[in-house]
Design a protein around this motif. Structure first.
Motif, short mmCIF file in Angstrom:
data_model
loop_
_atom_site.label_atom_id
_atom_site.label_comp_id
_atom_site.label_asym_id
_atom_site.label_seq_id
_atom_site.Cartn_x
_atom_site.Cartn_y
_atom_site.Cartn_z
N PHE A 51 24.42 -52.39 15.11
CA PHE A 51 22.91 -52.63 15.56
C PHE A 51 22.34 -52.64 14.35
O PHE A 51 21.84 -51.81 13.53
CB PHE A 51 22.50 -51.45 16.43
N ALA A 52 21.85 -53.97 13.92
CA ALA A 52 21.08 -54.29 12.57
C ALA A 52 19.79 -55.19 12.87
O ALA A 52 20.35 -56.22 12.45
CB ALA A 52 21.95 -54.70 11.57
N PRO A 53 18.72 -54.77 13.70
CA PRO A 53 17.83 -55.77 14.10
C PRO A 53 16.82 -56.12 13.12
O PRO A 53 16.28 -56.95 13.39
CB PRO A 53 17.32 -54.95 15.29
N LEU A 54 16.82 -55.46 11.68
CA LEU A 54 15.85 -55.83 11.13
C LEU A 54 16.13 -57.09 10.06
O LEU A 54 17.31 -57.16 9.78
CB LEU A 54 15.61 -54.59 10.26
N THR A 55 15.11 -58.03 9.78
CA THR A 55 15.41 -59.11 9.07
C THR A 55 15.90 -58.62 7.51
O THR A 55 15.23 -57.16 7.08
CB THR A 55 14.24 -59.89 8.92
#
Length: 303
Positions: A265-269
């Motif tokens: 889970f790596a939702p950041l830009t």
């Protein structure tokens, strides 16, 4: 017996705190008798039930007899779990805040000062040393959100977390400064979570205050391992009325179904991550210059 030194690891959530606790427990159980004794969280959490929760009054009458009485009543919680060694090591992730969701607040751990007030009383009677692992919010925010979501329904989405971080990048300075004001003469040792894997030996020696021949090999705790993005999306879609044990059982079942998925889970830009990393480095620079605060350098050097 008389405790001459309390060495407290204030374990920020999602900074390998559970792993550190398991290693400390293994060190206590195996090998030669050490100069310190470790008291596990099962005991320290009695403080949470008695001191921190307003609905539970502290029933020990000494608690109301001023600072000395408060220190004595807090020490009494540990009395049946201590031997003749005067140095006690503790590790607890609920002292900075009562939940992993406290990391997601605009100011992380907003109640740290209130929850740690009892430390002033211990510091009056014995030497007190504090230890805290820090982590960059570019990886901490997604990890904390995922952990909070598996523990119970949230009133926010990750988009809310993202928007809050964009308005005001979270910082470690405020909680550390609150602790510093609370116990101004107490040394605080910090380290980067990002260094823990490669340098756990030196960090654990710093916490324990004595040489450790080897760090026991312990697998990452399954209960704090991050879930995959697909699993988290399904948990977010659980019925609104589901809560408590029923919610957690459903969430864990979903996580188990997706356990083989390698995606994290790596939702950041990248732009968002870089901004948070820059704030983290600025925090570390400020903390290195703060009186009474030591940031462990890599490789970890002796105190």
């Amino acid at each position: 017996m008389v405790v001459t030194e309390w060495r407290l690891h204030l374990g920020a959530h999602k900074t390998a705190t559970t792993h550190i606790q398991k290693v400390l427990a293994r060190l206590q159980e195996t090998g030669p008798r050490r100069g310190f004794q470790y008291v596990p969280p099962e005991v320290t959490r009695r403080l949470d039930r008695t001191v921190f929760r307003r609905r539970h009054l502290f029933r020990d009458p000494r608690y109301w007899m001023g600072p000395e009485g408060r220190a004595a009543s807090i020490e009494a919680i540990f009395a049946g779990h201590l031997d003749d060694r005067p140095i006690v090591v503790l590790s607890e992730e609920n002292w900075l805040g009562g939940s992993v969701t406290d990391i997601l607040a605009e100011t992380p751990y907003p109640e740290a000062g209130h929850r740690l007030d009892y430390l002033r009383h211990l510091a009056r009677r014995s030497r007190l040393s504090l230890f805290i692992g820090l982590r960059s919010f570019d990886t901490l925010l997604p990890s904390a959100y995922a952990q909070a979501l598996r523990e119970g329904p949230l009133g926010v989405t990750f988009e809310d977390v993202r928007a809050s971080a964009a308005r005001r990048p979270p910082s470690w300075l405020a909680p550390i400064e609150r602790i510093r004001r609370l116990v101004p003469d107490t040394p605080i040792t910090l380290w980067r979570y990002e260094d823990y894997r490669a340098h756990a030996h030196g960090i654990l020696e710093a916490i324990c205050g004595e040489p450790i021949e080897a760090v026991p090999m312990i697998a990452d705790p399954a209960e704090t391992r991050s879930a995959s993005p697909r699993a988290l999306a399904r948990i977010e879609a659980l019925p609104r009325g589901l809560a408590g044990e029923a919610y957690r059982a459903r969430a864990e079942a979903i996580i188990a179904e997706h356990a083989v998925e390698p995606e994290r889970f790596a939702p950041l830009t990248e732009v968002e991550r870089e901004r948070l990393r820059a704030r983290y480095e600025a925090d570390l620079a400020a903390l290195r210059s703060m009186s009474g605060v030591r940031v462990l350098e890599v490789p970890v050097t002796a105190a």
